[in-house]
Scaffold this active site. Structure first.
Site, short mmCIF file in Angstrom:
data_model
loop_
_atom_site.label_atom_id
_atom_site.label_comp_id
_atom_site.label_asym_id
_atom_site.label_seq_id
_atom_site.Cartn_x
_atom_site.Cartn_y
_atom_site.Cartn_z
N ARG A 120 0.88 -1.18 0.00
CA ARG A 120 0.00 0.00 0.00
C ARG A 120 0.91 1.21 0.00
NH1 ARG A 120 -5.40 1.43 3.40
NH2 ARG A 120 -6.16 0.00 1.82
N HIS A 165 -7.32 0.70 -6.45
CA HIS A 165 -7.52 -0.15 -5.25
C HIS A 165 -8.21 -1.45 -5.71
CE1 HIS A 165 -7.78 -1.40 -1.23
NE2 HIS A 165 -8.67 -0.58 -0.74
N GLN A 200 -10.06 -4.07 -3.30
CA GLN A 200 -11.39 -3.67 -2.82
C GLN A 200 -12.46 -4.07 -3.84
OE1 GLN A 200 -12.17 -2.03 0.23
NE2 GLN A 200 -14.19 -2.71 -0.40
N ASP A 215 -17.24 7.06 -1.91
CA ASP A 215 -15.99 7.00 -1.14
C ASP A 215 -15.79 8.38 -0.50
OD1 ASP A 215 -13.51 6.19 -0.15
OD2 ASP A 215 -12.47 6.31 -2.08
N CYS A 230 -16.29 1.43 0.41
CA CYS A 230 -15.08 0.68 0.77
C CYS A 230 -14.72 0.86 2.24
CB CYS A 230 -13.92 1.06 -0.14
SG CYS A 230 -13.41 2.78 0.00
N ARG A 250 -13.42 -8.87 2.02
CA ARG A 250 -12.01 -8.65 1.73
C ARG A 250 -11.20 -9.90 2.09
NH1 ARG A 250 -10.05 -3.42 1.58
NH2 ARG A 250 -8.16 -4.50 0.92
N1 NVA Z 1 -9.94 6.70 -1.68
C1 NVA Z 1 -9.60 6.29 -0.33
C2 NVA Z 1 -9.82 4.82 -0.16
C3 NVA Z 1 -9.50 4.30 1.22
C4 NVA Z 1 -9.70 2.80 1.34
C5 NVA Z 1 -8.14 6.65 -0.06
O1 NVA Z 1 -7.31 6.47 -0.95
O2 NVA Z 1 -7.86 7.14 1.03
N1 CP Z 2 -11.24 -0.18 2.37
C1 CP Z 2 -9.98 -0.24 2.84
O1 CP Z 2 -9.04 -0.50 2.10
O2 CP Z 2 -9.87 0.00 4.17
P1 CP Z 2 -8.51 0.22 4.98
O3 CP Z 2 -7.96 1.55 4.55
O4 CP Z 2 -8.94 0.23 6.41
O5 CP Z 2 -7.56 -0.88 4.67
#
Ligand code: NVA
Ligand code: CP
Length: 306
Positions: free
Chosen positions: A105, A132, A135, A220, A260, A288
């Protein structure tokens, strides 16, 4: 055989993705009926590099490895040499000598691609600024579990043209459904990602028109990780795009709502939306675990029948 990575949904064929969704459902049902007795990852290790925060992603990957008999290593740049400037290509080559797969990540999708190019073990995108895909495996799994095949159906994305939106666009391509994106001007998804999806994806400005007769609605946060300083401006720019029960009333009677998570009640969703039975976000979050078990199994062992 060349190492398979999962950096976007386009790294697997539509047939492979459909297999993964069915396999994830089958793994979930097996866990319910037999308990965690299937341990195909015995003595296998997944390295998990987190340069951004996470709850669901970390817990689901770590639990997936544990339940399948393997092991997961949490690595943060704060306490590895990555945070002190060791080149990612060197880190990729070193980890590939020791672990069986790597989950990352991070911020830059190009950085992830550079890591994967140097890795001889599978690399999984656990979120970048651009995508992502893990997800979306859970999201399509949830939609399929509850409503059957998603082919030819209509999903609506309300909000920012962000990493999740880009992965929804790729999902529309790969799983062959229509996607309507309702976003403010200036917050559209990347033009090349949109163009590649052709007429499966359309851009809208009026959320009530966008959700009319839809099978699924999703959204989101308005400010993603790394955009915290834009929060106030984004709250102003996204005003009017809050998903509410009244908005879902414009969609099909059996519409589903996905998010998500984490969610910001009172911003992108009404304060009560997650209590509405059309919202299936807890099942989505739980999926997940099952979807990623299917993904890692596929990357390490190939297709498994049953
Ligand atoms: N768009 C959000 C998704 C978090 C799971 C982010 O990148 O923070
Ligand atoms: N949806 C998701 O990826 O959640 P986290 O940021 O908690 O991993």
């Amino acid at each position: 055989m060349a190492t398979r990575h999962f950096l976007t949904l386009l790294d697997l064929s539509p047939d492979e993705l459909r297999y993964l969704i069915q396999r994830a459902i089958s793994i979930k049902n097996g866990l319910k009926t037999h308990g965690p007795t299937y341990t195909p990852f015995a003595n296998r290790t997944l390295a998990m590099i987190f340069e951004k925060s996470s709850t669901r992603t970390r817990v689901s990957f770590e639990t997936a490895m544990a339940q399948f008999g393997g092991h997961a290593l949490f690595l943060s740049p704060r306490d590895t040499q990555l945070g002190r400037g060791e080149p990612i290509g060197d880190t990729a080559r070193v980890l590939a000598e020791m672990v069986d797969a790597v989950m990352i990540r991070t911020f830059s999708h190009q950085g992830l691609e550079a890591y994967a190019a140097a890795s001889t073990v599978p690399v999984i995108n656990a979120l970048t600024d651009d995508y992502h895909p893990c997800q979306l495996l859970a999201d399509v799994m949830t939609w399929t579990e509850l409503r059957g095949s998603v082919k030819g159906r209509t999903a609506v994305w309300i909000g920012d043209g962000n990493n999740m939106c880009h992965s929804w666009i790729n999902a529309a391509r790969q799983f062959d459904f229509q996607l309507r994106i309702c976003c403010p001007e200036g917050y559209e998804p990347r033009q090349d990602i949109l163009a590649a999806a052709g007429d499966r994806v359309s851009i809208h400005r009026d959320p009530l028109q966008a959700v009319a007769n839809a099978d699924l609605v999703t959204t989101d946060v308005w400010a993603s990780m790394g955009q915290e300083e834009e929060q106030a401006r984004r709250e102003a720019d996204f005003a009017g795009l809050q998903v509410s029960e009244a908005m879902l009333d414009q969609a099909k009677d059996d519409v589903l709502f996905l998010h998500c998570l984490p969610a910001h009640r009172g911003e992108e969703i009404s304060t009560t939306l997650l209590d509405d039975p059309r919202a299936v976000v807890w099942q989505e979050a739980g999926n997940r675990l099952h979807a990623q078990k299917a993904l890692i199994e596929f990357l390490l062992l190939g297709r498994v029948e049953g």
